[in-house]
Design a protein around this motif. Sequence first.
Motif, PDB file in Angstrom:
ATOM      1  N   UNK A 163     -52.475 -30.833   0.144  1.00 34.65           N
ATOM      2  CA  UNK A 163     -53.378 -29.788   0.630  1.00 34.65           C
ATOM      3  C   UNK A 163     -52.863 -28.387   0.351  1.00 34.65           C
ATOM      4  N   UNK A 164     -51.547 -28.254   0.242  1.00 31.10           N
ATOM      5  CA  UNK A 164     -50.931 -26.918   0.200  1.00 31.10           C
ATOM      6  C   UNK A 164     -51.501 -26.015  -0.901  1.00 31.10           C
ATOM      7  N   UNK A 165     -51.681 -26.520  -2.146  1.00 33.77           N
ATOM      8  CA  UNK A 165     -52.173 -25.606  -3.185  1.00 33.77           C
ATOM      9  C   UNK A 165     -53.594 -25.107  -2.924  1.00 33.77           C
ATOM     10  N   UNK A 166     -54.296 -25.760  -1.997  1.00 26.49           N
ATOM     11  CA  UNK A 166     -55.712 -25.438  -1.804  1.00 26.49           C
ATOM     12  C   UNK A 166     -55.984 -24.649  -0.524  1.00 26.49           C
ATOM     13  N   UNK A 167     -54.921 -24.241   0.170  1.00 25.06           N
ATOM     14  CA  UNK A 167     -55.146 -23.487   1.409  1.00 25.06           C
ATOM     15  C   UNK A 167     -55.983 -22.260   1.101  1.00 25.06           C
ATOM     16  N   UNK A 168     -57.030 -22.075   1.871  1.00 24.85           N
ATOM     17  CA  UNK A 168     -57.918 -20.950   1.635  1.00 24.85           C
ATOM     18  C   UNK A 168     -58.197 -20.248   2.966  1.00 24.85           C
TER      19      UNK A 168
END
Lengths: 297, 297
Positions: free
Chosen positions: A271-276
């Motif tokens: 999930x980390x690369x997609x934190x928005x």
Amino acid sequence: MGVHIGIDLGGTNVRVASVTENGEVEEIMQEATEAEQGSRYTIEKMIRMVESISEGKEIEGIGIGAPGPLDPTRGVILDPPNLPGWDEVPIVKHFADHFDVPVQLNNDANAAALAEARFGSGEGYESVFYITVSTGVGGGLVLNGKVLNGVQGYAGEIGNMILNPHGYQYSNLNKGALESYSSGTAMAERFHEHFGSYGGAEDVFSLVSQGDEKAQRIVDEAIEYLAMGIANITHIVNPDVFVLGGGVMNAGELIWVPLRDRLEDYLYPGLVPHINLKPAALSGEAGVIGAALLPQQ
Amino acid sequence: MGVHIGIDLGGTNVRVASVTENGEVEEIMQEATEAEQGSRYTIEKMIRMVESISEGKEIEGIGIGAPGPLDPTRGVILDPPNLPGWDEVPIVKHFADHFDVPVQLNNDANAAALAEARFGSGEGYESVFYITVSTGVGGGLVLNGKVLNGVQGYAGEIGNMILNPHGYQYSNLNKGALESYSSGTAMAERFHEHFGSYGGAEDVFSLVSQGDEKAQRIVDEAIEYLAMGIANITHIVNPDVFVLGGGVMNAGELIWVPLRDRLEDYLYPGLVPHINLKPAALSGEAGVIGAALLPQQ
């Protein structure tokens, strides 16, 4: 084409606005709520404000954002701590009887969530989780442009999320609830404990920017718990974007940089690369804009 | 009318079934997964099972429920702990290339959630939150008959919900995560700590029914955290009903009675009269039934 009326009923002030189809505020007025005068008094005042702002125009619909708890299905304000004495107030019926147009009630955070999802930082996303970090901590989930109310209207009541069974407890919240750590009220409580004098979240942030270590610990803790809360929401609904508003979030990089950093530790690596995480865009007007959208949902 | 194929791919066994439009299992077969032989080996086995069960019939669609993490949009299994060595496996492509029919992948808890929402204990409700308490703790939210996947497919990963920042930590879960307290694995860990020997959740419950106090404390803690988890989900999405399945929930009133009791303490009073917790109805077949529903969503 008539006007869409949005009402933001707060504990201190009530604001009434006419809002365009594109989410722009055409006209807005504000008066003191005077909740202590009783619901009938304030509702009559609100009706006069709506009449004034819509003078000579046809009203398409009226939306009301109010402090919870409330029942959006029945259109009834239950017994919100911020409107003392307002107990089972059928506010929708009062407005519907008077104006004979569609009237919708929802809680203020859900109204703001809807505004941000449609015309603010959540525009273009399928699922938007709005969080307000202010006096309290609230939120709202908007899926495909519609607010998720939940069966009794309690969806988005994230301030009561338990994060520490041995933690602080305030008012009617759960022990160790998110709001007891990350709200402006919680930071003010910590300020008083640490410094012996009274101050708000802005005083804490001001001391932090001067390098004060005790103030830094207060902020660290508030951010730590907010990050845990966002991680929990992610592992439950995994929204496209989190939109964060409210006074506490105005502290700039003092809060945003460490918040993103702490959040990464609490998410599955995938999930980390997609934190928005995005700051709210409509600031103080999200409440009335979102309220005006309610009858159009 | 052709057949709807559901596949429940587990770490130990893989099951393939043909399922009617009404959610009834027509035919079912099971083989060992043998995940350690590699994904290609197991996928070829699964393809043969589908061919066998659909022999002489047209296939309408194939749905696969598998352990997470996985990407339902791309149809790719990522690197699930329960399928060691399966890394970025494009399982949907394999089935779609071979059978040339619609193929959908989702995680096993989401598939079971869908089955329970459509044909099990969640039938007739608008929003159903399914929770499985078994080796791990997982879940899935079904809104108006559709699974909420979340943007990266992590919706329903409730086992990783943080409930105690100073709590137990296992494998790649967050410290103090729900699964580290309420899963069968967690109860087995506690059993070993307290009794020095090895036992599972069923041994703990068996000791409880004999009046053992140490075992009671293990169960109390598991229930306490499960109640907190359900309260948090309620304050975030406030579903119409919670449907609870998985081996641990089979302990009957030893778990259901105290769970409802503890949950009441963690909810806003307005919610308490409306608590709706139901045992799962489809037991072991929810996985294949839900999988078969995936391409029809």
